[in-house]
Design a protein around this motif. Sequence first.
Motif, PDB file in Angstrom:
ATOM      1  N   PRO A  13      46.684  24.345   5.857  1.00 19.97           N
ATOM      2  CA  PRO A  13      46.831  25.811   5.883  1.00 19.97           C
ATOM      3  C   PRO A  13      45.886  26.480   4.894  1.00 19.97           C
ATOM      4  O   PRO A  13      45.547  25.916   3.846  1.00 19.97           O
ATOM      5  CB  PRO A  13      48.296  26.013   5.473  1.00 19.97           C
ATOM      6  N   ASN A  14      45.436  27.681   5.251  1.00 22.72           N
ATOM      7  CA  ASN A  14      44.516  28.432   4.396  1.00 22.72           C
ATOM      8  C   ASN A  14      45.138  29.786   4.041  1.00 22.72           C
ATOM      9  O   ASN A  14      44.878  30.786   4.701  1.00 22.72           O
ATOM     10  CB  ASN A  14      43.178  28.631   5.109  1.00 22.72           C
ATOM     11  N   PRO A  15      45.958  29.824   2.986  1.00 27.16           N
ATOM     12  CA  PRO A  15      46.564  31.094   2.589  1.00 27.16           C
ATOM     13  C   PRO A  15      45.605  32.001   1.827  1.00 27.16           C
ATOM     14  O   PRO A  15      45.939  33.158   1.547  1.00 27.16           O
ATOM     15  CB  PRO A  15      47.717  30.653   1.675  1.00 27.16           C
ATOM     16  N   TRP A  16      44.416  31.500   1.510  1.00 25.71           N
ATOM     17  CA  TRP A  16      43.497  32.232   0.648  1.00 25.71           C
ATOM     18  C   TRP A  16      42.540  33.130   1.410  1.00 25.71           C
ATOM     19  O   TRP A  16      41.823  33.919   0.815  1.00 25.71           O
ATOM     20  CB  TRP A  16      42.690  31.248  -0.205  1.00 25.71           C
ATOM     21  N   LYS A  17      42.488  33.011   2.715  1.00 29.67           N
ATOM     22  CA  LYS A  17      41.490  33.753   3.477  1.00 29.67           C
ATOM     23  C   LYS A  17      42.050  34.368   4.760  1.00 29.67           C
ATOM     24  O   LYS A  17      41.297  34.836   5.597  1.00 29.67           O
ATOM     25  CB  LYS A  17      40.312  32.827   3.820  1.00 29.67           C
ATOM     26  N   GLY A  18      43.346  34.318   4.924  1.00 28.44           N
ATOM     27  CA  GLY A  18      43.938  34.911   6.110  1.00 28.44           C
ATOM     28  C   GLY A  18      43.654  34.160   7.387  1.00 28.44           C
ATOM     29  O   GLY A  18      43.713  34.730   8.478  1.00 28.44           O
ATOM     30  N   LEU A  19      43.353  32.868   7.284  1.00 26.41           N
ATOM     31  CA  LEU A  19      43.105  32.023   8.445  1.00 26.41           C
ATOM     32  C   LEU A  19      44.203  30.968   8.537  1.00 26.41           C
ATOM     33  O   LEU A  19      44.816  30.598   7.532  1.00 26.41           O
ATOM     34  CB  LEU A  19      41.739  31.341   8.333  1.00 26.41           C
ATOM     35  N   SER A  20      44.437  30.475   9.741  1.00 23.70           N
ATOM     36  CA  SER A  20      45.514  29.504   9.912  1.00 23.70           C
ATOM     37  C   SER A  20      45.185  28.161   9.281  1.00 23.70           C
ATOM     38  O   SER A  20      46.088  27.454   8.815  1.00 23.70           O
ATOM     39  CB  SER A  20      45.826  29.310  11.401  1.00 23.70           C
ATOM     40  N   SER A  21      43.905  27.786   9.242  1.00 20.17           N
ATOM     41  CA  SER A  21      43.530  26.463   8.751  1.00 20.17           C
ATOM     42  C   SER A  21      42.206  26.507   8.005  1.00 20.17           C
ATOM     43  O   SER A  21      41.414  27.446   8.158  1.00 20.17           O
ATOM     44  CB  SER A  21      43.401  25.468   9.911  1.00 20.17           C
ATOM     45  N   THR A  22      41.969  25.481   7.219  1.00 21.06           N
ATOM     46  CA  THR A  22      40.684  25.263   6.571  1.00 21.06           C
ATOM     47  C   THR A  22      40.359  23.782   6.632  1.00 21.06           C
ATOM     48  O   THR A  22      41.259  22.938   6.639  1.00 21.06           O
ATOM     49  CB  THR A  22      40.693  25.724   5.095  1.00 21.06           C
ATOM     50  N   GLY A  23      39.070  23.459   6.657  1.00 17.15           N
ATOM     51  CA  GLY A  23      38.612  22.074   6.628  1.00 17.15           C
ATOM     52  C   GLY A  23      38.037  21.676   5.294  1.00 17.15           C
ATOM     53  O   GLY A  23      37.347  20.660   5.203  1.00 17.15           O
ATOM     54  N   ILE A  24      38.320  22.456   4.230  1.00 20.09           N
ATOM     55  CA  ILE A  24      37.706  22.181   2.929  1.00 20.09           C
ATOM     56  C   ILE A  24      38.271  20.923   2.280  1.00 20.09           C
ATOM     57  O   ILE A  24      37.637  20.331   1.403  1.00 20.09           O
ATOM     58  CB  ILE A  24      37.875  23.394   1.983  1.00 20.09           C
ATOM     59  N   ASP A  25      39.452  20.481   2.717  1.00 21.72           N
ATOM     60  CA  ASP A  25      40.086  19.304   2.125  1.00 21.72           C
ATOM     61  C   ASP A  25      39.457  18.038   2.707  1.00 21.72           C
ATOM     62  O   ASP A  25      39.950  17.449   3.660  1.00 21.72           O
ATOM     63  CB  ASP A  25      41.587  19.340   2.407  1.00 21.72           C
ATOM     64  N   LYS A  26      38.345  17.634   2.104  1.00 18.20           N
ATOM     65  CA  LYS A  26      37.589  16.487   2.628  1.00 18.20           C
ATOM     66  C   LYS A  26      37.858  15.249   1.786  1.00 18.20           C
ATOM     67  O   LYS A  26      37.912  15.321   0.559  1.00 18.20           O
ATOM     68  CB  LYS A  26      36.101  16.810   2.695  1.00 18.20           C
ATOM     69  N   ARG A  27      37.998  14.112   2.480  1.00 24.19           N
ATOM     70  CA  ARG A  27      38.307  12.841   1.822  1.00 24.19           C
ATOM     71  C   ARG A  27      37.321  11.770   2.280  1.00 24.19           C
ATOM     72  O   ARG A  27      36.870  11.783   3.429  1.00 24.19           O
ATOM     73  CB  ARG A  27      39.726  12.396   2.192  1.00 24.19           C
ATOM     74  N   PRO A  28      36.990  10.827   1.395  1.00 23.40           N
ATOM     75  CA  PRO A  28      36.093   9.735   1.775  1.00 23.40           C
ATOM     76  C   PRO A  28      36.675   8.903   2.915  1.00 23.40           C
ATOM     77  O   PRO A  28      37.883   8.673   2.983  1.00 23.40           O
ATOM     78  CB  PRO A  28      35.978   8.907   0.495  1.00 23.40           C
ATOM     79  N   VAL A  29      35.798   8.461   3.806  1.00 23.20           N
ATOM     80  CA  VAL A  29      36.197   7.616   4.925  1.00 23.20           C
ATOM     81  C   VAL A  29      35.366   6.337   4.894  1.00 23.20           C
ATOM     82  O   VAL A  29      34.242   6.315   4.415  1.00 23.20           O
ATOM     83  CB  VAL A  29      36.015   8.327   6.282  1.00 23.20           C
ATOM     84  N   GLY A  30      35.945   5.279   5.424  1.00 23.76           N
ATOM     85  CA  GLY A  30      35.227   4.019   5.516  1.00 23.76           C
ATOM     86  C   GLY A  30      34.519   3.884   6.854  1.00 23.76           C
ATOM     87  O   GLY A  30      34.827   4.599   7.809  1.00 23.76           O
ATOM     88  N   GLY A  31      33.576   2.943   6.905  1.00 24.38           N
ATOM     89  CA  GLY A  31      32.890   2.683   8.167  1.00 24.38           C
ATOM     90  C   GLY A  31      31.834   3.709   8.474  1.00 24.38           C
ATOM     91  O   GLY A  31      31.681   4.715   7.781  1.00 24.38           O
ATOM     92  N   PRO A  32      31.090   3.494   9.547  1.00 25.48           N
ATOM     93  CA  PRO A  32      30.020   4.422   9.913  1.00 25.48           C
ATOM     94  C   PRO A  32      30.575   5.729  10.471  1.00 25.48           C
ATOM     95  O   PRO A  32      31.620   5.750  11.119  1.00 25.48           O
ATOM     96  CB  PRO A  32      29.241   3.657  10.982  1.00 25.48           C
ATOM     97  N   VAL A  33      29.847   6.826  10.210  1.00 23.61           N
ATOM     98  CA  VAL A  33      30.176   8.140  10.749  1.00 23.61           C
ATOM     99  C   VAL A  33      28.955   8.651  11.509  1.00 23.61           C
ATOM    100  O   VAL A  33      27.838   8.660  10.970  1.00 23.61           O
ATOM    101  CB  VAL A  33      30.547   9.136   9.628  1.00 23.61           C
ATOM    102  N   ALA A  34      29.157   9.082  12.737  1.00 23.82           N
ATOM    103  CA  ALA A  34      28.055   9.593  13.553  1.00 23.82           C
ATOM    104  C   ALA A  34      27.647  10.978  13.068  1.00 23.82           C
ATOM    105  O   ALA A  34      28.490  11.832  12.784  1.00 23.82           O
ATOM    106  CB  ALA A  34      28.471   9.657  15.017  1.00 23.82           C
ATOM    107  N   VAL A  35      26.328  11.197  12.995  1.00 21.24           N
ATOM    108  CA  VAL A  35      25.764  12.479  12.582  1.00 21.24           C
ATOM    109  C   VAL A  35      24.920  13.022  13.732  1.00 21.24           C
ATOM    110  O   VAL A  35      24.005  12.344  14.209  1.00 21.24           O
ATOM    111  CB  VAL A  35      24.899  12.326  11.320  1.00 21.24           C
ATOM    112  N   THR A  36      25.220  14.236  14.171  1.00 27.43           N
ATOM    113  CA  THR A  36      24.468  14.882  15.245  1.00 27.43           C
ATOM    114  C   THR A  36      24.319  16.358  14.934  1.00 27.43           C
ATOM    115  O   THR A  36      25.092  16.934  14.153  1.00 27.43           O
ATOM    116  CB  THR A  36      25.180  14.737  16.607  1.00 27.43           C
ATOM    117  N   ALA A  37      23.331  16.997  15.564  1.00 27.60           N
ATOM    118  CA  ALA A  37      23.154  18.441  15.407  1.00 27.60           C
ATOM    119  C   ALA A  37      24.269  19.160  16.166  1.00 27.60           C
ATOM    120  O   ALA A  37      24.479  18.906  17.350  1.00 27.60           O
ATOM    121  CB  ALA A  37      21.793  18.862  15.937  1.00 27.60           C
TER     122      ALA A  37
END
Length: 216
Positions: A13-37
Amino acid sequence: MKLLSVNIGRPRPNPWKGLSSTGIDKRPVGGPVAVTAPGPKGTGAVGLAGDRVHDVKHHGGSDQAVYAYAREDLDGWEAELGRPLANGVFGENLTTLGLDVNGALIGERWRIGPDVILEVSCPRIPCGTFQGRLGRDGWIKRFTQAALPGAYLRVIEPGDIRADDPVEVVHRPDHDVTVALAFRAMTLDGDLLPRLLAADALPEEDKELVCRRTSA
C-alpha cells in the motif's frame, strides 16, 4: 565493478501519494532476471521481469527502465541515518559495488554480465513515496542536498543478469554532464540547466523541461 544484488519490487500500500500501491519495496532475488526494454511510459512496465511501477505518470517506461544505486552511497547514508540499509531499500533495481553511479555521464553505457547493455539516461528525483518509505521527515530535502540520486538506465541490449555479474563501462560520451550534475541542475541550481543540452541521451521530456525553464 559488479552487481551486489538484483532487486525486484513487492507491491505494498502507498499511503504517502494517494495511490493504492507502490513498487518501491524492492528485495534482492536469486537466479537470473530477464532485462528487456519496456516501451513508453504509462503502462507500469519496467526493464526487469517481475517488477513494475504503480505511479505510471511519473515512473517507468524506456527512459526509466532500470534504477541503479551504489552500495558505497548506501553505506554513507547508513552512517548518517544510524540504521542498516539493505540492498534495494532506496527502490533500486541494481545495487552496485565499485561503480561511480553518480559520476556516470548521461549516455554512458554499461555491460552487465555477458549480454546486457544499459545506457545512463537521467537522475532519480525523490518523491513523497520515497520519503514515506524511509520514514524520515525532511528526507526529500536532505536527499536533494546530498546530490547522490542514483541513475536511471534504458535497455540497449536485452538479456539476463544476476547478482555478482561484472559491470564494465563500454562507452563514455564526449561531454561532461554527469548524473550528479543533471540532478543539481534540475533541483538545486537552475543556472546549470543549459549545460544539460550537451547530453543527447537525456530523455526528451527532460530536454523539454530544460528549454521551458531556460526560456522563461
